[in-house]
Scaffold this active site. Structure first.
Site, mmCIF file in Angstrom:
data_model
loop_
_atom_site.group_PDB
_atom_site.id
_atom_site.type_symbol
_atom_site.label_atom_id
_atom_site.label_comp_id
_atom_site.label_asym_id
_atom_site.label_seq_id
_atom_site.Cartn_x
_atom_site.Cartn_y
_atom_site.Cartn_z
ATOM 1 N N LYS A 17 0.816 -1.212 0.000
ATOM 2 C CA LYS A 17 0.000 0.000 0.000
ATOM 3 C C LYS A 17 0.849 1.261 0.000
ATOM 4 O O LYS A 17 2.038 1.257 0.330
ATOM 5 C CB LYS A 17 -0.972 -0.028 1.178
ATOM 6 N N ARG A 45 -3.979 -10.045 4.738
ATOM 7 C CA ARG A 45 -4.400 -10.122 3.335
ATOM 8 C C ARG A 45 -3.216 -9.661 2.489
ATOM 9 O O ARG A 45 -2.797 -8.500 2.578
ATOM 10 C CB ARG A 45 -5.633 -9.243 3.105
#
Length: 447
Positions: free
Chosen positions: A222, A256
């Site tokens: 991210k 995840r």
């Protein structure tokens, strides 16, 4: 995949994450996802990648057909299904690992469940599509309820905002009849948050465990990692591994991830070292007492009342909850002509003296709506102090350990779930629960 196989896969995943942290492999069948968009757009390629992720150590594969990256373009349910349906159909043949569907649309969730998905991963936490909670309940799916915001607001207390969001999600789930034990919570790092708020959510992840549900986090590749390290998208694996390891240390139950094999190695090291690093009693003694609380209620929305009580206790100054059992349905005790109860146990630590702690719990009961009735009669919430370190106490207000502890399966069963080796008054909790085998058989998991 039949409904029975879906249920088996769902429960396989839920059972695994209760034992130790697990990995969820990301499988985006989109042309525009921020990291791997277009790589697995073809069904055959997607299926091959799903099988590879399981071989690398993923406990579940999360299939997504619509990008949720910043600035993404929304697509119709029909287009989303056109992307994911062939992959789900192929995975239903000879693929035994659980599959989740990453979608915010109830129609997609229902069809994905029909095609074999046993978990619904909703980036709007059941709060965007009004039919999503019913879709989860009707299909018997587990659900990941993720916090999200339309836009970031740096002026708000993000941890408080996440908690209030989770409260609404849990209320929606309870209203639809979704069992609490099938719910995971995701603070939504990277969604509607400033960089500092993302950092806060990761570092304070343990705060969200107080809801009693497993916490899932998605940090893989991210942008906040790139801002910290300066690394481009394809070079964020080291930062991802560092962030994921911190998340594990702060209480994450599911990671995840895109890079399964590398995260599997990090997870294995974390699990091995953490298992070997159990503190001795001397190191654990920080001046706080170890406490055992038993909760129960049989009025109104029983499960919701217990969850509210747990959150209220966790929010009390000077009290830290360290473990919470699942919720159990139990028969009334003492006065049997009343409705069934929901019970749970919690472990914690505090510097409050026993009587002061008891008074704090009784005040919380009143705040949560308890009204005095006959002894053992119906109640919205009951919070008992069962044990306080190894103290033996007998006074007008309080007896420790609780004098009926070893007679009550509805306390011993949930307590044995989270602390089977705990010794109270010279008795091992797991052994005490086993000694009440006939009564314990009637204590059923609510979820």
């Amino acid at each position: 995949m039949t409904i029975d196989r879906r249920a088996v896969a769902r429960d396989q995943f839920l059972a695994a994450l209760r034992q130790s942290p697990q990995l969820m492999g990301i499988l985006n069948v989109t042309p525009d996802s921020f990291s791997d968009g277009g790589r697995h757009f073809e069904p055959a390629v997607a299926v091959a990648r799903a099988k590879a992720m399981v071989a690398e150590g993923a406990a579940i594969v999360d299939v997504g057909g619509e990008s949720t990256r910043p600035g993404h373009s929304s697509i119709s349910a029909e287009e989303e299904l056109r992307r994911v349906a062939p992959v789900l159909e192929a995975l239903a043949q000879g693929f035994d690992a659980p599959v989740s569907i990453d979608t915010g649309k109830a129609a997609v969730a229902r069809e994905a469940a029909r095609l074999g998905a046993s978990v619904i991963n909703d980036v709007w936490g059941l709060q965007r599509d009004p039919g999503m909670a019913d879709a989860v309940a009707d299909t018997g799916s587990a659900v990941v309820a993720m916090h999200n915001r339309e836009r970031a607001d740096g002026t708000i207390d993000i941890l408080d905002d996440v908690e209030r969001f989770f409260e609404r999600s849990l209320n929606l789930a309870a209203g639809a009849g979704v069992p609490f034990g099938r719910i995971l919570l995701d603070p939504g790092v990277g969604f509607g948050k400033t960089p500092d708020q993302n950092h806060s959510c990761v570092w304070n992840l343990d705060r969200f465990r107080r809801f009693g549900a497993p916490v899932l986090v998605g940090l893989s590749r991210k942008s906040f990692i790139g801002r910290i390290t300066g690394a481009a998208l394809d070079n964020r694996l080291p930062g991802t591994l560092a962030a994921d390891t911190i998340a594990l240390m702060r209480g994450a139950s599911v990671l995840r991830v895109h890079d399964v094999a590398e995260n599997r190695a990090a997870l294995d090291i974390f699990k091995t070292l953490s298992a070997a690093a159990k503190p001795s009693a001397r190191l654990e003694d920080d001046g706080r007492a170890r406490i055992v609380l038993a909760l129960g209620g049989n009025v109104g929305d029983k499960a919701l009342s217990l969850r509210r009580a747990l959150r209220a206790i966790a929010g009390e100054p000077g009290i830290e909850l360290t473990a919470v059992s699942r919720l159990y349905r139990t028969a009334p005790w003492g006065k049997t002509d009343q409705d069934w109860f929901v019970n749970a146990c919690a472990l914690g630590r505090t510097r409050l003296a026993p009587v002061a702690l008891l008074e704090r719990m009784k005040a919380l009961e009143v705040d949560l709506g308890r009204v005095s009735t006959e002894r053992w009669g119906p109640r919205v919430i009951d919070i008992d102090l069962v044990a306080y370190d190894d103290i033996s106490l007998r006074s007008e207000k309080l007896t420790l350990p609780h004098p009926e502890l070893f007679n009550r399966a509805f306390v011993l069963v949930p307590l044995a779930e989270i602390a089977p080796d705990l010794i109270i008054a010279g008795v091992r909790v797991g052994d005490a629960a086993a000694s009440l085998s006939s009564e314990a058989a009637e204590v059923m998991l609510l979820d």
